[in-house]
Design an enzyme around this catalytic site. Structure first.
Site, PDB file in Angstrom:
ATOM      1  N   ARG A 144       0.828  -1.204   0.000  1.00 18.39           N
ATOM      2  CA  ARG A 144       0.000   0.000   0.000  1.00 18.39           C
ATOM      3  C   ARG A 144       0.864   1.257   0.000  1.00 18.39           C
ATOM      4  O   ARG A 144       2.014   1.240   0.434  1.00 18.39           O
ATOM      5  CB  ARG A 144      -0.949   0.000   1.195  1.00 18.39           C
ATOM      6  CG  ARG A 144      -0.266   0.161   2.535  1.00 18.39           C
ATOM      7  CD  ARG A 144      -1.259   0.101   3.686  1.00 18.39           C
ATOM      8  NE  ARG A 144      -1.643  -1.269   3.991  1.00 18.39           N
ATOM      9  CZ  ARG A 144      -2.499  -1.607   4.951  1.00 18.39           C
ATOM     10  NH1 ARG A 144      -3.073  -0.666   5.680  1.00 18.39           N
ATOM     11  NH2 ARG A 144      -2.785  -2.867   5.188  1.00 18.39           N
TER      12      ARG A 144
ATOM     13  N   GLY B 182       3.894  -8.967  24.663  1.00 16.41           N
ATOM     14  CA  GLY B 182       3.683  -7.992  25.720  1.00 16.41           C
ATOM     15  C   GLY B 182       2.600  -6.984  25.391  1.00 16.41           C
ATOM     16  O   GLY B 182       2.124  -6.896  24.256  1.00 16.41           O
TER      17      GLY B 182
ATOM     18  N   LYS C  80      -4.436 -14.566  24.047  1.00 17.77           N
ATOM     19  CA  LYS C  80      -5.055 -13.386  24.669  1.00 17.77           C
ATOM     20  C   LYS C  80      -6.052 -12.720  23.728  1.00 17.77           C
ATOM     21  O   LYS C  80      -7.020 -12.092  24.187  1.00 17.77           O
ATOM     22  CB  LYS C  80      -3.985 -12.400  25.131  1.00 17.77           C
ATOM     23  CG  LYS C  80      -3.053 -11.880  24.034  1.00 17.77           C
ATOM     24  CD  LYS C  80      -3.540 -10.601  23.384  1.00 17.77           C
ATOM     25  CE  LYS C  80      -2.622 -10.199  22.250  1.00 17.77           C
ATOM     26  NZ  LYS C  80      -3.069  -8.943  21.588  1.00 17.77           N
TER      27      LYS C  80
ATOM     28  N   ARG D 200      -8.775  -4.507  18.649  1.00 19.39           N
ATOM     29  CA  ARG D 200      -9.684  -4.962  17.591  1.00 19.39           C
ATOM     30  C   ARG D 200     -10.511  -6.159  18.058  1.00 19.39           C
ATOM     31  O   ARG D 200     -11.705  -6.254  17.769  1.00 19.39           O
ATOM     32  CB  ARG D 200      -8.877  -5.353  16.352  1.00 19.39           C
ATOM     33  CG  ARG D 200      -8.031  -4.245  15.764  1.00 19.39           C
ATOM     34  CD  ARG D 200      -7.128  -4.778  14.672  1.00 19.39           C
ATOM     35  NE  ARG D 200      -6.209  -3.766  14.185  1.00 19.39           N
ATOM     36  CZ  ARG D 200      -5.289  -3.981  13.256  1.00 19.39           C
ATOM     37  NH1 ARG D 200      -5.180  -5.187  12.721  1.00 19.39           N
ATOM     38  NH2 ARG D 200      -4.483  -3.022  12.864  1.00 19.39           N
TER      39      ARG D 200
END
EC number: 1.1.1.94
Length: 312
Positions: free
Chosen positions: A31, A123, A177, A241
């Protein structure tokens, strides 16, 4: 060129900015990044650092260090096309599990580069905060401690980077996670309260550790920045997100609509299915991931959360 960053998304640009404080950095993306890079370069120049330059793939291959920030689902194809030297020093900053082959990131990478040349970034951090220069602490996992320290020493003044081993624990924590973060978004979207949320995250951490331990991950990895730290950040913030996917599902929106509105990749969606299939194969107990997989396939959100609270 000292550092080549592959990936022009928000995370790739943030890492290019971070490493750009001390190093010459080039970013490689399909992009056009002229506009997104302008503000970042203005900030770097004001610090006396060199601006980030976008280059094509061929020019981007001649670097001392490589940072990879692309979707895990496209990582294998990327390695095939990039043709990096077998001994290239690589830091993978992508968190997830490949659905097609049920493969962890290190399993994908080992087919293309020397395992002793591989590092994994883990992290709690958000791209939006890194580009503001806000402080955070991250972990660079590698079987090669010297290489992990080499990458750590390239990080900017606002990032405290720790070098640790246990690459499998770091990558599983980073992938898992995202799954728990979706469930966290659902919990908040349904306004189930702080007690339910605390229960969910606590049991989610236990589930993550159980899954990771099966593959050799260390307990301290899951209780540290790579596991608990990243989980508590990602499962509690609108900047995540995956958390926003959960919020959308809590509004009874179909997954396709949620992802279309998101307009970005949420790795936790595909990672959930990969984890459930891996867990089924090896007999690992993963109640949260298993229930979330049913929710992603269309199960009622209220029914899923009620079942989850009882099972987890």
């Amino acid at each position: 060129m000292e550092i080549a960053v592959f990936g022009g998304g928000a995370w790739g640009r943030a890492l290019a900015f971070a490493f750009g404080e001390k190093n010459e950095v080039k970013i490689i993306s399909r992009r056009d990044l002229n506009e997104p890079l302008k503000k970042l370069n203005d900030a770097l120049i004001s610090k006396g650092s060199a601006p980030i330059e976008q280059v094509d793939l061929q020019r981007g291959l001649k670097a001392t260090l490589y940072v990879i920030a692309i979707s895990v689902q496209h990582l294998r194809e990327w390695f095939q096309n990039a043709s990096l030297p077998k001994n290239a020093k690589v830091l993978i900053a992508s968190k997830g599990i490949e659905v097609l082959n049920k493969a962890f990131v290190s399993e994908i990478a080992k087919d293309f580069i020397d395992p002793n040349s591989l590092c994994f970034l883990a992290g709690p951090s958000f791209a939006a905060e890194i580009i503001q220069g806000l402080p955070c602490a991250l972990v660079i996992h590698s079987n090669n401690q010297a290489l992990a320290l080499e990458f750590a020493n390239k990080t900017p003044s606002f990032i405290r980077a720790y070098a640790q081993q246990d690459i499998i624990g770091g990558e599983i924590a980073g992938a898992y996670k995202n799954v728990i973060a979706i469930a966290g978004g659902v919990c908040d979207g349904l306004k189930l309260g702080n007690s339910a949320k605390a229960s969910l995250l606590s049991r989610g951490l236990v589930e993550m550790q159980r899954f990771g331990a099966f593959f050799g991950g260390k307990t301290e990895t899951f209780l540290g920045l790579s596991g608990a730290g990243d989980l508590f950040l990602t499962a509690n913030s609108i900047l995540s997100r995956n958390y926003r996917v959960g919020l959308g599902l809590a509004q009874n929106k179909p997954l396709e609509v949620v992802l279309e509105e998101l307009g970005e990749v949420a790795e936790g969606v595909k990672t959930t299915n990969a984890i459930v299939e891996i867990a089924r194969k090896y007999g690992i107990y993963t109640p949260i991931a298993s229930e979330l997989a049913l929710l992603l396939k269309g199960k009622s959100v209220l029914e899923s959360m009620n079942d989850l609270i009882r099972r987890a």
